[in-house]
Design an enzyme around this catalytic site. Sequence first.
Site, mmCIF file in Angstrom:
data_model
loop_
_atom_site.group_PDB
_atom_site.id
_atom_site.type_symbol
_atom_site.label_atom_id
_atom_site.label_comp_id
_atom_site.label_asym_id
_atom_site.label_seq_id
_atom_site.Cartn_x
_atom_site.Cartn_y
_atom_site.Cartn_z
ATOM 1 N N SER A 29 0.511 -1.702 0.040
ATOM 2 C CA SER A 29 -0.195 -0.407 0.137
ATOM 3 C C SER A 29 1.018 1.138 0.225
ATOM 4 C CB SER A 29 -0.620 0.145 1.311
ATOM 5 O OG SER A 29 -1.427 -1.191 1.190
ATOM 6 N N GLU A 79 9.880 -5.803 -4.480
ATOM 7 C CA GLU A 79 8.694 -6.290 -4.121
ATOM 8 C C GLU A 79 9.377 -8.236 -4.299
ATOM 9 O OE1 GLU A 79 6.028 -6.130 -3.046
ATOM 10 O OE2 GLU A 79 6.032 -8.559 -3.000
ATOM 11 N N ALA A 80 9.417 -8.247 -2.679
ATOM 12 C CA ALA A 80 9.715 -9.679 -2.574
ATOM 13 C C ALA A 80 8.305 -10.945 -3.762
ATOM 14 C CB ALA A 80 9.565 -10.237 -1.239
ATOM 15 N N HIS A 84 -4.776 -5.752 10.649
ATOM 16 C CA HIS A 84 -4.239 -4.717 11.052
ATOM 17 C C HIS A 84 -2.963 -4.907 11.575
ATOM 18 C CE1 HIS A 84 -9.000 -4.065 9.796
ATOM 19 N NE2 HIS A 84 -8.419 -4.025 8.667
HETATM 20 C C1 LIG Z 1 -6.403 -10.231 4.630
HETATM 21 C C2 LIG Z 1 -6.671 -9.041 5.071
HETATM 22 C C3 LIG Z 1 -7.769 -8.526 4.650
HETATM 23 C C4 LIG Z 1 -7.117 -6.983 4.777
HETATM 24 N N1 LIG Z 1 -8.752 -6.465 5.335
HETATM 25 C C5 LIG Z 1 -8.826 -5.180 4.669
HETATM 26 C C6 LIG Z 1 -9.494 -4.095 4.945
HETATM 27 O O1 LIG Z 1 -10.951 -4.926 3.850
HETATM 28 N N2 LIG Z 1 -9.332 -2.879 4.624
HETATM 29 C C7 LIG Z 1 -8.612 -2.421 4.835
HETATM 30 O O2 LIG Z 1 -9.135 -0.699 4.703
HETATM 31 N N3 LIG Z 1 -7.726 -3.016 5.274
HETATM 32 C C8 LIG Z 1 -7.616 -4.300 5.285
HETATM 33 N N4 LIG Z 1 -6.039 -4.714 5.137
HETATM 34 C C9 LIG Z 1 -5.241 -4.137 5.805
HETATM 35 C C10 LIG Z 1 -4.316 -3.532 4.962
HETATM 36 O O3 LIG Z 1 -4.508 -3.668 3.445
HETATM 37 C C11 LIG Z 1 -3.036 -2.972 4.959
HETATM 38 O O4 LIG Z 1 -3.152 -2.534 6.655
HETATM 39 C C12 LIG Z 1 -2.236 -2.567 3.983
HETATM 40 O O5 LIG Z 1 -1.812 -3.074 3.136
HETATM 41 C C13 LIG Z 1 -0.479 -2.715 4.904
HETATM 42 O O6 LIG Z 1 0.440 -1.645 3.998
HETATM 43 P P1 LIG Z 1 1.795 -1.709 4.171
HETATM 44 O O7 LIG Z 1 2.237 -1.137 3.045
HETATM 45 O O8 LIG Z 1 2.212 -1.681 5.158
HETATM 46 O O9 LIG Z 1 2.407 -3.630 4.580
HETATM 47 P P2 LIG Z 1 2.152 -4.254 2.804
HETATM 48 O O10 LIG Z 1 0.556 -3.667 1.763
HETATM 49 O O11 LIG Z 1 1.243 -5.145 3.212
HETATM 50 O O12 LIG Z 1 3.181 -3.753 1.877
HETATM 51 C C14 LIG Z 1 4.440 -4.813 2.133
HETATM 52 C C15 LIG Z 1 5.309 -4.972 1.354
HETATM 53 O O13 LIG Z 1 6.295 -5.158 1.807
HETATM 54 C C16 LIG Z 1 7.026 -6.653 0.563
HETATM 55 N N5 LIG Z 1 7.875 -6.867 1.393
HETATM 56 C C17 LIG Z 1 7.937 -7.978 2.506
HETATM 57 N N6 LIG Z 1 9.143 -8.013 2.658
HETATM 58 C C18 LIG Z 1 10.228 -8.049 2.193
HETATM 59 C C19 LIG Z 1 11.660 -7.975 1.544
HETATM 60 N N7 LIG Z 1 12.171 -8.121 2.514
HETATM 61 N N8 LIG Z 1 11.684 -7.807 0.591
HETATM 62 C C20 LIG Z 1 10.823 -7.297 -0.416
HETATM 63 N N9 LIG Z 1 10.127 -6.725 -0.032
HETATM 64 C C21 LIG Z 1 9.173 -7.039 1.154
HETATM 65 C C22 LIG Z 1 5.648 -7.362 0.985
HETATM 66 O O14 LIG Z 1 5.528 -8.495 -0.303
HETATM 67 C C23 LIG Z 1 4.779 -6.866 0.358
HETATM 68 O O15 LIG Z 1 3.615 -6.362 -0.767
HETATM 69 C C24 LIG Z 1 -6.327 -6.331 5.266
HETATM 70 C C25 LIG Z 1 -5.369 -6.884 5.035
HETATM 71 C C26 LIG Z 1 -4.892 -8.590 5.224
HETATM 72 C C27 LIG Z 1 -3.394 -9.170 5.169
#
Ligand SMILES: Cc1cc2nc3c(=O)[nH]c(=O)nc-3n(C[C@H](O)[C@H](O)[C@H](O)COP(=O)(O)OP(=O)(O)OC[C@H]3O[C@@H](n4cnc5c(N)ncnc54)[C@H](O)[C@@H]3O)c2cc1C
Length: 533
Positions: free
Chosen positions: A15, A36-37, A470
């Site tokens: 995100s 991206e992993a 979350h």
């Molecule tokens: C099943 C599920 C249902 C959900 N439902 C909702 C909902 O309905 N509404 C809502 O608002 N939120 C929802 N959420 C939560 C929301 O999607 C997350 O809070 C948000 O996407 C987190 O964003 P982020 O950027 O912090 O992490 P992420 O979007 O998880 O991104 C992290 C990225 O980093 C990559 N990564 C990790 N480690 C490495 C590495 N070592 N090297 C390279 N890449 C790496 C991962 O593969 C991933 O693509 C849900 C989450 C899940 C899992």
Amino acid sequence: MVNRIYDYIIIGAGSAGCVLANRLSESGKHNVLLLEAGGEDKSPWVHIPIGYGRNFSNPNVNWLYESEPGVDWVKRRIKQPRGKVIGGSSSINGLIYMRGQKEDYEHWRQLGNTGWGYDQVLEYFKKSEDQEKGAGKFHGVGGPLTVSDPREKHPLADAYIKAAINSGYKLNDDFNGSEQEGFGYQQWTTRNGRRCSAAVGFLNPVRRRKNLTIESKAHTNRIVFDGIRAVGVEYEQRDQIKLAMAAREILISAGAYNSPQLLQLSGVGPSDILSELEIKMVANREGVGKNLQDHFNAPLMFELNENFTLNDVLNRWGPKIDHIMRYLFQQRGFLSMGVAYAGGYIKAHPSSVSPDIQNLLMLFTSELIGGPVDPFPGCASVVALLRPESRGSVNISSADPKLPPEITYNFLTAEKDRETLILGVKKVREIMRQEAISRYIVREVRPGTGSDRDEDILDFLEKSGRTSYHPVGTCRMGSDDEAVVDPRLRVNGVKSLRVVDASIMPTLVSGNTNAPVIMIGEKASDMVLEDNS
Ligand SMILES: Cc1cc2nc3c(=O)[nH]c(=O)nc-3n(C[C@H](O)[C@H](O)[C@H](O)COP(=O)(O)OP(=O)(O)OC[C@H]3O[C@@H](n4cnc5c(N)ncnc54)[C@H](O)[C@@H]3O)c2cc1C
């Protein structure tokens, strides 16, 4: 080992990472690398909203983590899905669009996080948004993230909202407007019946920019430091170890589990963990991995007397074909549905001045989330604790970057969390007993007792409580010495390194976390560009 130099390197195309990649490459002046992993978001089940059910346990797009059993409470492992694909968790999530409450961000500001008050974050929510309801004080149009109403009403959702109103709650047709309290239909991050992930909204339209390089299936192993300055990233792709160098900054957006993991693997973390695993210390930062929080919930489930839920569609060929055709030709029906159709935000604990419980109406039931649906018509009424006081941690237990971090939640350890959830379950049951909806209900299936005794509700939470997926807080933002990042998201104790994702939230917002993380990505992009101008 391949050496290339970029201005900015972003780790994680989730995100936050997708937003950063778009905004930092927008001017054309900076070379940006996004690592991206996971793989590309090619599977149709990433784009068809109902695919979240399949992706919940699909190793091709999901890290499939599990949390450790609690010591005193909730003594069992709980599945912790996380997106491992372009788009990250926004490619597999339940699509609910919720920002939380004004009070959440005012609280962040009061904690010393200058610039993160409600008015300041509101402009970024609006900037990111393409709101179907139109532009206004609280909403924007023309942004990359499409936010839509369900394409059709559902009689059970109507009945549920009516039951809530008959119980004395307000109707609310915009949970992200002037106030969150009340009941109504949810909005989803969908565009024409398809998922609008952060990748679809922010990344895919700008993939051809010459100054943006996207590497998928590229697992970052560690950040490379020159003294305390972050200068490069070591990553593994197709069995090759590669090195990319950053002339300006490295931005970690790997999410609330993997960002603290990556910091610790790179020598930024608690000294005892680093010395035990013989990792060379770059900065002793005790806070890295602490302060883990999530919305623990009680999934009440009911058998219904009408064949109008997803259970019936998945269990019978006639309705299944009907819904597939409706989706193919009209982008409507259950395939276009986010995880919850309707919901409500209520105050359960007497000390709460704003809603402390989220109630979501889901038009399906299953024993195991992501598992087969029940063989009867059913709905779930999920009662989630919005502002937990229990805190957990994420720590590495090995210096091997491929091994999962240890995720410990300590759910229900805070007495107020137990009290609020018990009160919340009672209040939601009162709604489900109203004639408007009870006329559809055959019986409560889970927990099934219908008992409102505190010990019975607690027993259900212990045995069947789930998380809302979350996780936040493990690289906490603050202006104090213990904080992992400062209010401009710079990692304390080192240079040229920021964390930009869900892990920086000092406290969990009172709602779902995708929209807030996209807001964090928008705000961070401006801060990075300002600080480097
Ligand atoms: C099943 C599920 C249902 C959900 N439902 C909702 C909902 O309905 N509404 C809502 O608002 N939120 C929802 N959420 C939560 C929301 O999607 C997350 O809070 C948000 O996407 C987190 O964003 P982020 O950027 O912090 O992490 P992420 O979007 O998880 O991104 C992290 C990225 O980093 C990559 N990564 C990790 N480690 C490495 C590495 N070592 N090297 C390279 N890449 C790496 C991962 O593969 C991933 O693509 C849900 C989450 C899940 C899992």
